[in-house]
Design a protein around this motif. Sequence first.
Motif, PDB file in Angstrom:
ATOM      1  N   ASN A  70       5.042   2.229  -7.926  1.00  0.00           N
ATOM      2  CA  ASN A  70       6.022   1.156  -7.746  1.00  0.00           C
ATOM      3  C   ASN A  70       7.409   1.675  -7.392  1.00  0.00           C
ATOM      4  N   LEU A  71       7.619   2.984  -7.531  1.00  0.00           N
ATOM      5  CA  LEU A  71       8.909   3.559  -7.169  1.00  0.00           C
ATOM      6  C   LEU A  71       9.015   3.688  -5.649  1.00  0.00           C
ATOM      7  N   PRO A  72      10.176   3.389  -5.064  1.00  0.00           N
ATOM      8  CA  PRO A  72      10.351   3.506  -3.612  1.00  0.00           C
ATOM      9  C   PRO A  72      10.090   4.914  -3.090  1.00  0.00           C
ATOM     10  N   SER A  73      10.343   5.917  -3.932  1.00  0.00           N
ATOM     11  CA  SER A  73      10.193   7.302  -3.483  1.00  0.00           C
ATOM     12  C   SER A  73       8.783   7.849  -3.664  1.00  0.00           C
ATOM     13  N   TYR A  74       7.878   7.045  -4.263  1.00  0.00           N
ATOM     14  CA  TYR A  74       6.514   7.537  -4.481  1.00  0.00           C
ATOM     15  C   TYR A  74       5.866   7.859  -3.139  1.00  0.00           C
ATOM     16  N   ASP A 117      18.886  -5.278   5.013  1.00  0.00           N
ATOM     17  CA  ASP A 117      18.043  -5.337   6.197  1.00  0.00           C
ATOM     18  C   ASP A 117      16.583  -5.026   5.915  1.00  0.00           C
ATOM     19  N   ALA A 118      16.243  -4.436   4.775  1.00  0.00           N
ATOM     20  CA  ALA A 118      14.863  -4.083   4.450  1.00  0.00           C
ATOM     21  C   ALA A 118      14.212  -5.183   3.627  1.00  0.00           C
ATOM     22  N   VAL A 119      12.990  -5.556   3.978  1.00  0.00           N
ATOM     23  CA  VAL A 119      12.291  -6.625   3.271  1.00  0.00           C
ATOM     24  C   VAL A 119      10.853  -6.212   2.982  1.00  0.00           C
ATOM     25  N   CYS A 120      10.269  -6.887   2.008  1.00  0.00           N
ATOM     26  CA  CYS A 120       8.869  -6.688   1.664  1.00  0.00           C
ATOM     27  C   CYS A 120       8.171  -8.036   1.773  1.00  0.00           C
ATOM     28  N   PRO A 121       7.430  -8.284   2.839  1.00  0.00           N
ATOM     29  CA  PRO A 121       6.805  -9.598   3.033  1.00  0.00           C
ATOM     30  C   PRO A 121       5.903 -10.028   1.887  1.00  0.00           C
ATOM     31  N   LEU A 142     -12.717  -1.579   5.318  1.00  0.00           N
ATOM     32  CA  LEU A 142     -12.409  -3.002   5.343  1.00  0.00           C
ATOM     33  C   LEU A 142     -12.173  -3.516   3.923  1.00  0.00           C
ATOM     34  N   GLY A 143     -11.070  -4.201   3.737  1.00  0.00           N
ATOM     35  CA  GLY A 143     -10.737  -4.724   2.427  1.00  0.00           C
ATOM     36  C   GLY A 143     -10.001  -3.753   1.532  1.00  0.00           C
ATOM     37  N   HIS A 144      -9.841  -2.505   1.969  1.00  0.00           N
ATOM     38  CA  HIS A 144      -9.170  -1.493   1.151  1.00  0.00           C
ATOM     39  C   HIS A 144      -7.785  -1.127   1.666  1.00  0.00           C
ATOM     40  N   THR A 145      -7.464  -1.542   2.894  1.00  0.00           N
ATOM     41  CA  THR A 145      -6.138  -1.255   3.432  1.00  0.00           C
ATOM     42  C   THR A 145      -5.157  -2.336   2.975  1.00  0.00           C
ATOM     43  N   THR A 146      -3.894  -1.957   2.853  1.00  0.00           N
ATOM     44  CA  THR A 146      -2.870  -2.906   2.400  1.00  0.00           C
ATOM     45  C   THR A 146      -1.820  -3.100   3.476  1.00  0.00           C
ATOM     46  N   THR A 184       9.096   0.022  -1.990  1.00  0.00           N
ATOM     47  CA  THR A 184       7.837   0.723  -2.259  1.00  0.00           C
ATOM     48  C   THR A 184       7.042   0.862  -0.965  1.00  0.00           C
ATOM     49  N   LYS A 185       6.348   1.969  -0.823  1.00  0.00           N
ATOM     50  CA  LYS A 185       5.615   2.236   0.412  1.00  0.00           C
ATOM     51  C   LYS A 185       4.495   1.225   0.644  1.00  0.00           C
ATOM     52  N   VAL A 186       4.059   0.550  -0.415  1.00  0.00           N
ATOM     53  CA  VAL A 186       3.012  -0.461  -0.275  1.00  0.00           C
ATOM     54  C   VAL A 186       3.478  -1.598   0.632  1.00  0.00           C
ATOM     55  N   CYS A 187       4.777  -1.806   0.716  1.00  0.00           N
ATOM     56  CA  CYS A 187       5.329  -2.910   1.501  1.00  0.00           C
ATOM     57  C   CYS A 187       5.280  -2.662   3.003  1.00  0.00           C
ATOM     58  N   ILE A 188       5.091  -1.421   3.427  1.00  0.00           N
ATOM     59  CA  ILE A 188       5.148  -1.104   4.854  1.00  0.00           C
ATOM     60  C   ILE A 188       4.053  -1.854   5.604  1.00  0.00           C
ATOM     61  N   GLN A 189       4.447  -2.561   6.680  1.00  0.00           N
ATOM     62  CA  GLN A 189       3.545  -3.401   7.467  1.00  0.00           C
ATOM     63  C   GLN A 189       3.027  -2.677   8.707  1.00  0.00           C
ATOM     64  N   ASP A 190       1.930  -3.227   9.289  1.00  0.00           N
ATOM     65  CA  ASP A 190       1.379  -2.622  10.501  1.00  0.00           C
ATOM     66  C   ASP A 190       2.241  -2.903  11.732  1.00  0.00           C
ATOM     67  N   ASN A 191       3.273  -3.693  11.574  1.00  0.00           N
ATOM     68  CA  ASN A 191       4.333  -3.858  12.572  1.00  0.00           C
ATOM     69  C   ASN A 191       5.635  -3.562  11.862  1.00  0.00           C
ATOM     70  N   LEU A 192       6.224  -2.430  12.110  1.00  0.00           N
ATOM     71  CA  LEU A 192       7.384  -1.991  11.326  1.00  0.00           C
ATOM     72  C   LEU A 192       8.545  -2.975  11.384  1.00  0.00           C
ATOM     73  N   LEU A 193       8.626  -3.789  12.438  1.00  0.00           N
ATOM     74  CA  LEU A 193       9.712  -4.770  12.528  1.00  0.00           C
ATOM     75  C   LEU A 193       9.553  -5.885  11.497  1.00  0.00           C
TER      76      LEU A 193
END
Length: 543
Positions: free
Chosen positions: A327-331, A241-245, A539-543, A398-407
């Motif tokens: 790159n670790l999911p727990s970072y 169920d978890a994805v990284c766009p 601007l340009g620094h957020t992921t 990885t936490k980098v994958c978290i989107q501004d819309n959690l869904l």
Amino acid sequence: MNKSSVRDKGRKTSKQKSQPKGTKDFDPVESETKIRRPIHHYSINETVSTSDSYNDDSDHETRALLHRYKYYSRLTPHTNGILQMPDHIVPSNYLITILVPLNGKQNSVITIFALWNTMMGTSLLSMPWAIKQAGFACGICMLIGMAGLMLYTSYRILKSLDGIEMGEGQVLEFSDVCRHYFGKWSELVAVVCSLLTLLGGAIVYWILMSNFLFHVVSFLYYQVHPAPHSTPFGNSSNFSDAVCPHMVKPDNATSSHSTFSKVWDEQMTVPFFLVLMLLPLLNFKSPTFFTKFNALGTISVAYLVSFVSVKASNWGINLDFNTEDINLPSYTSQFDMTFPALTGIAALAYFVQNCVLSICRNQKHPENNVRDLSIAYILVASTYIFVGVLFYSAFPLTKVCIQDNLLNNIATTDVMAFVARIGLFFQMSTVFPLLMYVFRVQFMHTLFGSVWPSWKHVLLLNLVLIGICILFAVFLPHIGKIIGFVGAFCGLAYAIALPCMVYLKSCYLEGTLSWPKIVIHSFLIVIGIANFIGQFLILGHTT
């Protein structure tokens, strides 16, 4: 033909006492009051032809009632109501029914819930992303700090009426308080900030509705035509169920899927399909029908909290404060320089300054308003922190994958996410016309002095606003950035600067102004300015 006029001046009946001087009017709780209007009729002592009289006067029953009305009215002067015609005898069509505001009738529980429900909104979906931008510890601290700051300025707005001698109808909202102390320009600033908040909310709603509609239709499509190896958002983890766009490759498995992807694209086509569904709903004169669905907002928030809790229980906690491998999911980062993204979102998430007076004016015990406001902010902050921290802590990629819309981090084919999306889409499709209606009323009344100049004006305004929403949905579908900018600007002007300036001006007029007050409140204004400038710096620094 002679005319006579029977007038009953100003006598009215009501089930409630009139509102005492010094209290605010236009409360939502109202009672019916009947006022007798002037009655003009042809002389009932003469025979009149049908062509020279009104239909009612030719009616025998009406003529009899007019006789009685005339008789009672002559028994006593109009200034003495003892022998005036009783209310139950006056014909109903000679009475004007109006709504009279009553004193506050809501208890503290209703007041707290109303404040909580007003502040809880789309910002809830962006909380995990906001914590990612600020860092785990920094994000929690800043959510608490921003709640305290916005609570204080809301408290200042509640107390801003204390130094004003009000007559009935003189002061309605905080913009009227600003005008009282600083003149017309401050009222215009308050109105502009209110309009920007509504416009920002409309843009975010359009982006989210496009997103939800895209995923709902995609879910149904992939139930009928399952993709053999991927879905629109794919999956790159051990959790289905978890994805990284960021890691998803376009689906080119079959020509049918390719055709569907071209016709049903989240950014390029769905925002335009949305026009067909919502434009007809925006041209109503009254939004009464849509207000019946307000309870859906509470249901949506409750479901989101449950949804995040269930997902977190399945994923477990993935936090590691010692590892340096991002790159670790727990970072887990404790602090990041992009923290203004969180403070901007929090400024709008806690924004209730434009309606705190309207909500609290109906309190049965006004002395409890400060306590109720504090409890509401504690509950709102707790909800935001709970959802943001829990989703951030449990996310298995990885936490980098978290989107501004959690869904967006949940697979399109996930059933719980599908229920959340379809519920939120329906809820937002009923709230969006309300946002546009309030914007239209404020804008048209300010510009033309009328809330409905003509259907052409209304249609043109709706088309312009929808065009703006579509442009953002196509070219900048990032709700985190939009909420951040809108929240930072409106938080600076309406939620921080104006309340502090009003308080300092009132202290000056009362002779209680001191240097500590000036320094503290000037520092709060500087925080608001820094928050707004910070949105440009990241601007340009957020992921």
